[in-house]
Design a protein around this motif. Structure first.
Motif, PDB file in Angstrom:
ATOM      1  N   ASP A 137      41.296  92.843 -68.232  1.00  0.00           N
ATOM      2  CA  ASP A 137      41.554  92.607 -69.653  1.00  0.00           C
ATOM      3  C   ASP A 137      41.654  93.925 -70.415  1.00  0.00           C
ATOM      4  N   VAL A 139      50.030  83.132 -74.012  1.00  0.00           N
ATOM      5  CA  VAL A 139      48.685  83.698 -73.921  1.00  0.00           C
ATOM      6  C   VAL A 139      48.714  84.962 -73.067  1.00  0.00           C
ATOM      7  N   TRP A 177      43.878  87.270 -70.480  1.00  0.00           N
ATOM      8  CA  TRP A 177      42.535  86.755 -70.722  1.00  0.00           C
ATOM      9  C   TRP A 177      42.552  85.310 -71.251  1.00  0.00           C
ATOM     10  N   GLY A 178      43.726  84.721 -71.399  1.00  0.00           N
ATOM     11  CA  GLY A 178      43.805  83.339 -71.867  1.00  0.00           C
ATOM     12  C   GLY A 178      44.350  82.365 -70.842  1.00  0.00           C
TER      13      GLY A 178
END
Length: 405
Positions: free
Chosen positions: A31, A337, A340-341
């Motif tokens: 991330d 996204v 991290w989504g």
């Protein structure tokens, strides 16, 4: 330039392998790496007239970028890439761009010109090296760097783009562009089939020349599409004998041959033929690259999927296919996204922002994550090749798996 002894390079590869293994264990740094890359790309994209008008600002946060900047496909950017091919500067990326990668045109039937800037070349170089270090980390040694590496790709002869005149712009296949820009040490110690043969455009003529050259060289790695590699293997087996016995597979010709690098087409329909042609102990190593970006590579056994190249200069986003509508991609931007989504088991349209001036660009591929720590995915098809007459969203991988099962 001083010549680096091959023994020192092999030793250096062992050190880099150990370092790569340590990096691969740091699954929680992905991330942060992607956030750094976004922060690096945004101010440079903001220097391009098109992206400035689209709302990209130096120092902007990702959430604003996601809300403000729409998704784009090639047709949206084609007029502006056309300006760049004629020498216009600061359009999608700072400065001018002279080199363009030709896509295969698989779904549209028409090849496309994708800008290849110097920072983009750096991305491809780093990703290619990382992918090989992921392989050596996976098998636990750097033996693949003992011998030569054979790349079966398109011609390295770049063609002038006629509509660019009087500006000088050139186009070619990405693997040819990469071969022309290899570091001197890689070209000297590893690269096959050599510059002269690499420029041959006729495939039959190239196979014949490679057969003649590599029958006398020890090869440890071969990279290429399954059909091309099978054709070369048959040519080598037909022309090479040891004593009175015909060589049964390439390991019988090249004693140190250990790695076959593949990508771009499903391997399953070819696997048995490849195993017989290459040899019983050759390792298969999958990479996932396109003209737009080097996306992922294998870092574990095949069922685990391919690990996202999250720290190599490209920013990735993913749009759930349930929100994908090819005719209304502008409205779908906020639904994409970042890494991290994402969730496992969901089909996503792949989106890249790159140092070649592509921002929120729909590559046209569909991927599915097998895991998120680390981020490993599989390619499942093309956005334009799914069956969706009644909302079923049947993708290419599901059709291929059904046919070969």
């Amino acid at each position: 330039m001083a010549v680096v002894p091959k023994s020192l390079m092999t030793f250096g590869a062992s050190l880099l392998t150990a370092r790569a293994a340590m990096r691969l264990r740091r699954t929680k740094s992905v991330d942060a790496a992607q956030q750094r890359i976004f922060a690096h790309l945004a101010p440079r994209l903001a220097q391009g007239s098109f992206w400035k008008h689209a709302g990209i600002e130096a120092g902007m946060k990702y959430d604003l970028f996601r809300r403000r900047v729409p998704l784009h496909n090639y047709e949206d950017l084609a007029p502006h890439i056309g300006e760049m091919k004629k020498g216009a500067a600061d359009v999608l990326w700072p400065g001018q761009c002279q080199i363009y990668a030709l896509t295969s045109g698989t779904t549209t039937g028409t090849p496309r010109h994708i800008p290849v800037t110097e920072p983009m070349l750096d991305h491809f170089k780093r990703s290619a090296l990382d992918s090989m270090l992921w392989y050596t980390a996976r098998v636990g040694h750097g033996g693949v760097f003992r011998c030569r590496h054979l790349f079966l790709g398109g011609s390295t002869a770049l063609e002038p783009i006629p509509e660019s005149e009087p500006f000088e712009a050139y186009a070619g296949e990405l693997n040819g562009i990469e071969a022309l820009n290899l570091p001197a040490w890689a070209e000297k110690h590893f690269y096959e089939p050599g510059n002269e043969i690499a420029q041959i455009a006729d495939w039959q003529q190239k196979i014949a020349a490679i057969t003649e050259r590599t029958s006398r060289i020890d090869i440890s790695l071969v990279a290429g599409t399954p059909p091309g590699v099978l054709m070369l293997a048959e040519s080598l087996r037909a022309s090479t004998t040891q004593g009175k016995a015909r060589v049964l597979h390439l390991q019988g010709l090249w004693p140190n041959f250990e790695c076959y690098v593949h990508g771009g087409v499903p391997i399953t329909p070819y696997f048995d033929d490849l195993r017989a042609a290459l040899g019983p102990t050759v390792n298969f190593h999958e990479v996932y690259a396109s003209s737009e970006a080097f996306i992922a590579a294998q870092d574990a056994e095949a069922p685990a999927g391919l690990r996202l190249m999250a720290d190599a200069g490209v920013f990735f986003e993913f749009l759930p296919m349930s929100d994908f509508n090819d005719g209304r991609i502008v409205a779908a931007g906020p639904k994409a996204v970042p890494i991290w989504g994402v969730k496992t088991g969901v089909n996503y349209a792949l989106i890249v922002t790159t140092p070649a001036g592509l921002a929120r660009y729909l590559v046209g591929d569909i991927v599915r994550f097998i895991s998120t720590e680390p981020p490993r995915l599989i390619y499942v098809g093309r956005t334009k090749l799914q069956l969706n007459n009644y909302g079923e969203h049947v993708v290419e991988k599901e059709i291929t798996d059904a046919l070969v099962s």
